[in-house]
Design a protein around this motif. Structure first.
Motif: not given
Length: 388
Positions: A46-48, A76-94, A100-106
């Motif tokens: 379900p995570y994927c 690869p996991t929900i826990e990894a997403l929860a612990n990810a830095s905003e910089a990492t998230l925004l770079k993956l989403w760039e 706001s979609r990836v921020r909401n996911m965290k």
């Protein structure tokens, strides 16, 4: 309102059980033979599935695939997403936009960690409580990952159903979606609900398309009232789009003697929240008193660069020298906005600012930073030829 009452109110007559059964069999046979091979369809995690559905909002499938693969590989996991830095998230989403979609996911990942012991909830009502997840995403995940007969109604599905049943309801209205959800509850295959929902999505994406639609090629043409009655060009019904607001900005790329460019962090709310852009000055903020308002052909007027230098000095405590001629003019379209960016290069002469919202970044590091698409466009333009 009960299902039957909602459909009757909107004068929608559903098919007989036998016809519904035939429709399911026909649609699923076509799907089995023609379904698109997509990476998120090779798993029941379900995570994927959740990640893919969020990425697919306002974004084409071909664009999403590399982003999805990189995202899952990195987190690869929900826990990894929860612990990810905003910089990492925004770079993956760039480049995907709608940050706001990836921020909401965290936020949702942290909800899952705290409220569901790190396991994606199976109950539809629990999925709906997660940040950034609405009825469509909740229906898609629970039907595909958990085999629950929940509707997943997006634009593709509404277009397909509008033509199948000759539905005159405006698909841009939120109330219309509820009607289509009840229709899906009548139609969905209880044994293969996830495949059924994905089959409708594929049908809308590949055959029952908004334009260049050829209903005679559809596997379910015999069930299609608009095809049989030759009315398919009338569906779906959709009001005209809201006019896009246009804004013009003088976008100044200030460069220092170290080869670094100056960027400003945008507010935490609004367009490109928290992202970095060059200095952007609204065209309406220029003082044009005493001289004519200039058109796009007049942007080389030296008074423009002089006015911009003055505004930058007052706003940022920076003394800069702009080239009189702009580097170029770019545009970027959001869902509700169109930005015209008139790009100037500037040389830093003196800096007194200590603003935490400003950041110097060397051109060699452009690829490492989490820039939104408009900034990337400006960077690419500047990178073709520097004037200082």
């Amino acid at each position: 309102m009960k299902q039957k009452d909602l459909l009757e109110k909107n004068k929608i007559t559903m098919w007989s059980e036998e016809k519904v059964s035939d429709f399911r069999a026909t649609l699923l046979q076509w799907y089995d033979e023609n379904k698109r091979d997509l990476p998120w369809r090779r798993t029941s995690d379900p995570y994927c599935i959740w990640v893919s559905e969020i990425m697919l909002q306002q974004t084409q499938v071909d664009t999403v695939i590399p982003y999805y693969e990189r995202f899952i590989e990195t987190l690869p996991t929900i826990e990894a997403l929860a612990n990810a830095s905003e910089a990492t998230l925004l770079k993956l989403w760039e480049g995907l936009g709608y940050y706001s979609r990836v921020r909401n996911m965290k936020v949702a990942a942290n909800q899952i960690m705290e409220e569901h012991q790190g396991k994606f909830p199976e109950e539809h009502k629990d999925v709906l409580t997660l940040k950034g997840i609405g009825p469509y995403t909740a229906g898609a995940v629970t039907s595909i990952a958990f085999g629950q007969p929940q509707p997943a109604v997006d634009g593709n599905v509404m277009r397909v159903l509008s033509r199948l049943f000759e539905i005159d309801l405006d698909i841009s209205k939120a109330s219309t979606r509820k009607v289509f959800e009840e229709m899906i509850r009548c139609l969905i295959d209880p044994n293969r609900p996830g495949d059924f929902n994905q089959a409708l999505m594929d049908l809308g994406a590949t055959i029952c398309t908004p334009k260049n639609y050829s209903p005679e090629k559809s596997p379910v043409k015999d069930f299609n009232a608009s095809y049989l009655n030759e009315t398919w060009e009338n569906y779906p019904v959709k009001k005209k789009k809201t006019k896009v607001t246009e804004q013009t900005y003088y976008t100044v790329m200030v460069k220092n003697d170290l080869g670094e460019y100056l960027y400003k962090k945008r507010p935490n709310k609004g367009v490109l929240a928290g992202m970095y852009t060059p200095l952007m000055i609204d065209r309406e903020d220029l003082n044009e008193e005493g001289w004519k308002s200039f058109s796009q052909d007049d942007v080389c007027d030296s008074r423009v660069s002089q006015e911009l230098e003055l505004i930058i000095s007052k706003s940022y405590d920076l003394k800069v020298k702009l080239n009189d001629q702009p580097k170029g003019i770019l545009s970027h379209v959001f869902s509700h906005l169109k930005w015209e960016l008139i790009v100037f290069e500037a040389e830093l002469l003196e800096e007194d600012t200590r603003s935490s919202q400003l950041k110097w970044i060397h051109a060699d590091r452009f690829d490492e930073e989490m820039f939104p698409v408009p900034t990337q466009k400006v960077n690419d333009l500047i990178d073709t030829l520097t004037l200082f």
